[in-house]
Design an enzyme around this catalytic site. Structure first.
Site, PDB file in Angstrom:
ATOM      1  N   ARG A 117       0.840  -1.194   0.000  1.00 13.60           N
ATOM      2  CA  ARG A 117       0.000   0.000   0.000  1.00 13.60           C
ATOM      3  C   ARG A 117       0.883   1.255   0.000  1.00 13.60           C
ATOM      4  O   ARG A 117       1.944   1.269   0.635  1.00 13.60           O
ATOM      5  CB  ARG A 117      -0.866  -0.024   1.265  1.00 13.60           C
ATOM      6  CG  ARG A 117      -1.856   1.114   1.408  1.00 13.60           C
ATOM      7  CD  ARG A 117      -2.935   1.040   0.395  1.00 13.60           C
ATOM      8  NE  ARG A 117      -4.105   1.846   0.763  1.00 13.60           N
ATOM      9  CZ  ARG A 117      -5.025   2.227  -0.109  1.00 13.60           C
ATOM     10  NH1 ARG A 117      -4.932   1.889  -1.384  1.00 13.60           N
ATOM     11  NH2 ARG A 117      -6.067   2.920   0.301  1.00 13.60           N
TER      12      ARG A 117
ATOM     13  N   THR B 149      -9.560   0.185 -10.265  1.00 13.66           N
ATOM     14  CA  THR B 149      -8.584  -0.630  -9.549  1.00 13.66           C
ATOM     15  C   THR B 149      -8.585  -1.866 -10.400  1.00 13.66           C
ATOM     16  O   THR B 149      -9.434  -2.008 -11.278  1.00 13.66           O
ATOM     17  CB  THR B 149      -9.105  -0.927  -8.123  1.00 13.66           C
ATOM     18  OG1 THR B 149      -9.078   0.266  -7.364  1.00 13.66           O
ATOM     19  CG2 THR B 149      -8.301  -1.974  -7.387  1.00 13.66           C
TER      20      THR B 149
ATOM     21  N   THR C 242      -3.876  -0.687  -7.453  1.00 13.30           N
ATOM     22  CA  THR C 242      -4.671   0.454  -7.897  1.00 13.30           C
ATOM     23  C   THR C 242      -3.877   1.740  -7.933  1.00 13.30           C
ATOM     24  O   THR C 242      -2.842   1.862  -7.275  1.00 13.30           O
ATOM     25  CB  THR C 242      -5.876   0.639  -6.940  1.00 13.30           C
ATOM     26  OG1 THR C 242      -6.744   1.646  -7.430  1.00 13.30           O
ATOM     27  CG2 THR C 242      -5.435   1.022  -5.539  1.00 13.30           C
TER      28      THR C 242
ATOM     29  N   ASP D 240      -7.647   8.517   0.117  1.00 12.48           N
ATOM     30  CA  ASP D 240      -8.242   7.431   0.910  1.00 12.48           C
ATOM     31  C   ASP D 240      -8.064   7.645   2.413  1.00 12.48           C
ATOM     32  O   ASP D 240      -8.595   6.887   3.219  1.00 12.48           O
ATOM     33  CB  ASP D 240      -7.641   6.077   0.510  1.00 12.48           C
ATOM     34  CG  ASP D 240      -8.392   5.440  -0.655  1.00 12.48           C
ATOM     35  OD1 ASP D 240      -9.340   6.055  -1.169  1.00 12.48           O
ATOM     36  OD2 ASP D 240      -8.042   4.314  -1.046  1.00 12.48           O
TER      37      ASP D 240
ATOM     38  N   SER E 150      -7.699   0.894   3.085  1.00  9.91           N
ATOM     39  CA  SER E 150      -8.080   0.396   1.767  1.00  9.91           C
ATOM     40  C   SER E 150      -9.232  -0.597   1.887  1.00  9.91           C
ATOM     41  O   SER E 150      -9.460  -1.176   2.944  1.00  9.91           O
ATOM     42  CB  SER E 150      -6.876  -0.315   1.136  1.00  9.91           C
ATOM     43  OG  SER E 150      -7.250  -0.945  -0.063  1.00  9.91           O
ATOM     44  N   SER E 151      -9.935  -0.773   0.770  1.00 11.37           N
ATOM     45  CA  SER E 151     -10.977  -1.805   0.702  1.00 11.37           C
ATOM     46  C   SER E 151     -10.529  -3.012  -0.120  1.00 11.37           C
ATOM     47  O   SER E 151     -11.310  -3.954  -0.302  1.00 11.37           O
ATOM     48  CB  SER E 151     -12.237  -1.232   0.049  1.00 11.37           C
ATOM     49  OG  SER E 151     -12.736  -0.174   0.799  1.00 11.37           O
TER      50      SER E 151
ATOM     51  N   GLY F 181     -13.491  -1.658  -7.360  1.00  7.61           N
ATOM     52  CA  GLY F 181     -14.817  -1.122  -7.045  1.00  7.61           C
ATOM     53  C   GLY F 181     -14.894  -0.321  -5.765  1.00  7.61           C
ATOM     54  O   GLY F 181     -15.973  -0.192  -5.182  1.00  7.61           O
ATOM     55  N   GLY F 182     -13.754   0.235  -5.294  1.00  8.27           N
ATOM     56  CA  GLY F 182     -13.798   1.063  -4.092  1.00  8.27           C
ATOM     57  C   GLY F 182     -14.423   0.300  -2.941  1.00  8.27           C
ATOM     58  O   GLY F 182     -14.098  -0.847  -2.676  1.00  8.27           O
TER      59      GLY F 182
HETATM   60  O1  DON Z   1      -7.719   1.020  -1.814  1.00  6.59           O
HETATM   61  C1  DON Z   1      -8.897   1.322  -1.953  1.00  6.59           C
HETATM   62  O2  DON Z   1      -9.786   0.892  -1.260  1.00  6.59           O
HETATM   63  C2  DON Z   1      -9.291   2.251  -3.070  1.00  6.59           C
HETATM   64  N1  DON Z   1      -8.213   3.144  -3.388  1.00  6.59           N
HETATM   65  C3  DON Z   1      -9.694   1.450  -4.226  1.00  6.59           C
HETATM   66  C4  DON Z   1     -10.202   2.310  -5.328  1.00  6.59           C
HETATM   67  C5  DON Z   1     -10.971   1.538  -6.277  1.00  6.59           C
HETATM   68  O3  DON Z   1     -11.217   0.375  -6.147  1.00  6.59           O
HETATM   69  C6  DON Z   1     -11.454   2.288  -7.413  1.00  6.59           C
HETATM   70  N2  DON Z   1     -11.980   1.404  -8.381  1.00  6.59           N
HETATM   71  N3  DON Z   1     -12.312   0.454  -8.742  1.00  6.59           N
END
Ligand code: DON
Length: 575
Positions: free
Chosen positions: A93, A385, A403, A427, A456-457, A477-478
């Site tokens: 990360r 991502t 990502t 984030d 992060s997710s 997908g955030g």
């Molecule tokens: O790490 C995370 O949770 C976010 N930066 C992820 C962002 C994301 O998944 C955007 N798109 N799909």
């Protein structure tokens, strides 16, 4: 009859060997873009293992899928090593630069600065190259140079772009009206075209619009990859690449310095482990919230017989929603970088705690999210991502999600180095102490501190049964990521759907706040939606959720490479 046999033999051959096929005997790579998948397969064919393949694929995506594949971002991977019977994770990360401060994205009135999501200042210290180099040093098999080579070739000689990438680049460069790719723009309309260094890399020679079938050649990126091939992580964090990054930061008002780069470390960590119906579930530990959210939700759901009611029945959807609501409350309140905040992870993923939470679920009434605590609201996240899954002949496997945060990250390419910087600093919780209904969160656990990694997710996950890999999965997908991954796991284990159906099935999302239940797609029965509304859920129907490129291993050991078709260009490549 003979014709029939011939056709069926051909079909079998196509199915088992084609890059679009699904069932493989030996090894497979599944990811968002075909050339990157082929890069992974190339190193598997050369005798590489699942880690080598994951690295080659990730580096390939850094060339061919610039919206999310990256050198300038970060992520997490989970690896199962068949020979050592061991599961490990690597946390790569991004980290806050040494010069960052808690209120760096606020003006003197406490308002978030406009365009804080774009440009050099939005970037955390990148982790991807350190993570991939560490993965190779600890677990790889082939020489590093062989693993990097396919990406070097793709960057230097170019690759043929899809209509999706052509549209996306045209929109990013401000050329023509393109439909369906709006999610690539930043929240204030930021795009690649705002940055001269990005235009230099992504504009078509001659300046016309991009079309499907054009070739994108990236010489600066090829040179950066050459340095990484020759020197490993030092080819990025020291020497010429580091100087290019630091110089760009100085010129553009970013904070990442040579010292930040030289001191960045990816970390090997133990996975979070839980069980669900006699399967072992391995996920990423904090600062990813994915492992905690998925394990807590599974522990809650294990207390119900979901299968009896079916995956999309109102009562199952209600229970899954309530489990998501509680797990996302846990996420917001407790999770951040464990080097900076204390997180009672063992308790959060324990069965007794889940039993307590499960008892708070009313059988036929939605729990208003405000009842779980005072008000805290999370906004939606952008949709870029990328996740990849690999498995090799020995049964070792990798789930890797990485990502740049938003599509094309900060939109800013490091001049002369050819790669995009992340905008991952967004984030963090940007408004210390201020939590409100507009989407701001001020909790302590995820505030900016130098060197700290942002929450992060990302949820790369490996599921094992009886000591063998059964499922490798994860998604972009955030904040929807843990829930997409949860659904794939439930579909495979609880509902025993076929591999393709497990990935194709419509998903749902609830993230505690906003207190909304999202049902993916349009094919929901009116009566189901009505029943959920009667229970008190605020239901929204539509959209797509995630992109879960997964591998399922069946009882016979066949590898089902399931490229999620939601975003079209994905591919399974294997033998
Ligand atoms: O790490 C995370 O949770 C976010 N930066 C992820 C962002 C994301 O998944 C955007 N798109 N799909």
């Amino acid at each position: 009859m003979r014709l029939f046999c011939y056709a069926s033999a051909l079909a079998t051959l196509w199915f088992t060997n084609s890059v679009n096929g699904q069932i493989f005997d030996k090894h497979v790579v599944v990811c968002q873009q075909e050339d990157a998948a082929l890069a992974g397969r190339e190193v598997l064919r050369a005798g590489g293992n699942a880690i080598d393949a994951a690295i080659a694929t990730a580096l390939g995506l850094a060339v061919t899928h610039p919206a999310a594949g990256n050198l300038g971002g970060g992520g997490f991977l989970v690896v199962y090593l068949a020979d050592r019977k061991l599961v490990k994770t690597i946390d790569f990360r991004e980290a806050a630069p040494l010069a960052s401060t808690e209120r760096m994205y606020l003006d003197d009135k406490g308002k978030i600065l406009p365009k804080h999501r774009a440009g050099a200042r939005a970037a955390g210290v990148p982790g991807t190259v350190a993570g991939l180099a560490l993965a190779h040093k600890e677990f790889g098999k082939l020489p590093w140079g062989m693993v990097v080579a396919p990406a070097q070739k793709l960057a230097r000689e170019g690759f043929v772009i899809s209509s999706t990438l052509a549209s996306s680049l045209n929109q990013q460069l401000g050329m023509g009206k393109e439909v369906g790719v709006d999610e690539d723009l930043g929240p204030d309309g930021e795009k690649l075209g705002d940055f001269a260094s990005s235009v230099a890399v992504f504009k078509k020679p001659g300046g016309e619009v991009w079309n499907k079938g054009d070739r994108l050649v990236q010489p600066d990126l090829a040179n950066t990859l050459d340095r990484i091939a020759a020197e490993g992580a030092d080819g990025f964090y020291k020497g010429r690449t580091a100087t290019l990054i630091a110089d760009y930061m100085t010129k553009e008002g970013g904070l990442v310095t040579l010292e930040d780069l030289a001191s960045y470390r990816a970390e090997i960590k133990s996975p979070l482990h839980g069980t669900f119906r006699n399967h072992d579930i391995y996920g990423a530990a904090p600062p990813s919230s994915g492992g905690v959210v998925i394990l807590q939700a599974l522990n809650i759901l294990e207390r119900f017989d979901l299968k009896a009611d079916g995956p999309h029945s109102p009562v199952t959807l209600h229970r899954v929603t309530e489990a998501m609501r509680r797990a996302f409350h846990t996420r917001a309140a407790s999770i951040g970088d464990p080097d900076f905040v204390q997180i009672p992870v063992e308790r959060l993923i324990s069965k007794p705690y889940a039993e307590f939470l499960a008892r708070t679920i009313a059988p036929a009434f939605a729990t208003p999210s405000v009842m779980l605590t005072s008000s805290t609201v999370e906004g939606a996240e952008p949709n870029h991502t990328t996740h990849l899954s690999t498995i090799d002949q020995e049964g070792s496997a990798v789930a890797l999600t990485y990502t740049l945060e938003e599509g094309y990250g900060s939109k800013a390419v490091v001049a002369g180095a050819g790669f995009l910087l992340n905008n991952e600093m967004g984030d963090f919780n940007l408004t210390p102490g201020l939590t409100d209904a507009t989407g701001r969160i001020g909790f302590e656990a995820n505030r900016i501190v130098p060197r700290k990694r942002m929450l992060s997710s990302q949820s790369p996950t490996i599921v094992m049964k009886g000591g063998r890999v059964k499922l490798v999965t994860g998604s972009p997908g955030g904040r929807t990521i843990p829930n997409t991954t949860l659904w794939v796991i439930l579909n495979v284990i609880e509902f025993e759907l076929q591999p393709r159906a497990s990935v194709d099935a419509a998903r749902t999302h609830h993230q505690w706040f906003p207190d909304i239940l999202k049902l993916e797609g349009k094919k929901w029965e009116v009566a189901t939606v009505e029943r959920l509304r009667q229970m008190g859920h605020v239901v929204k129907v539509g959209g797509i959720q995630g992109d879960a490129h997964s591998i399922v291993v069946d009882e016979q050991g066949k590898r089902h490479g399931v490229a999620d078709q939601r975003r079209k260009t994905s591919t399974a490549a294997g033998d």
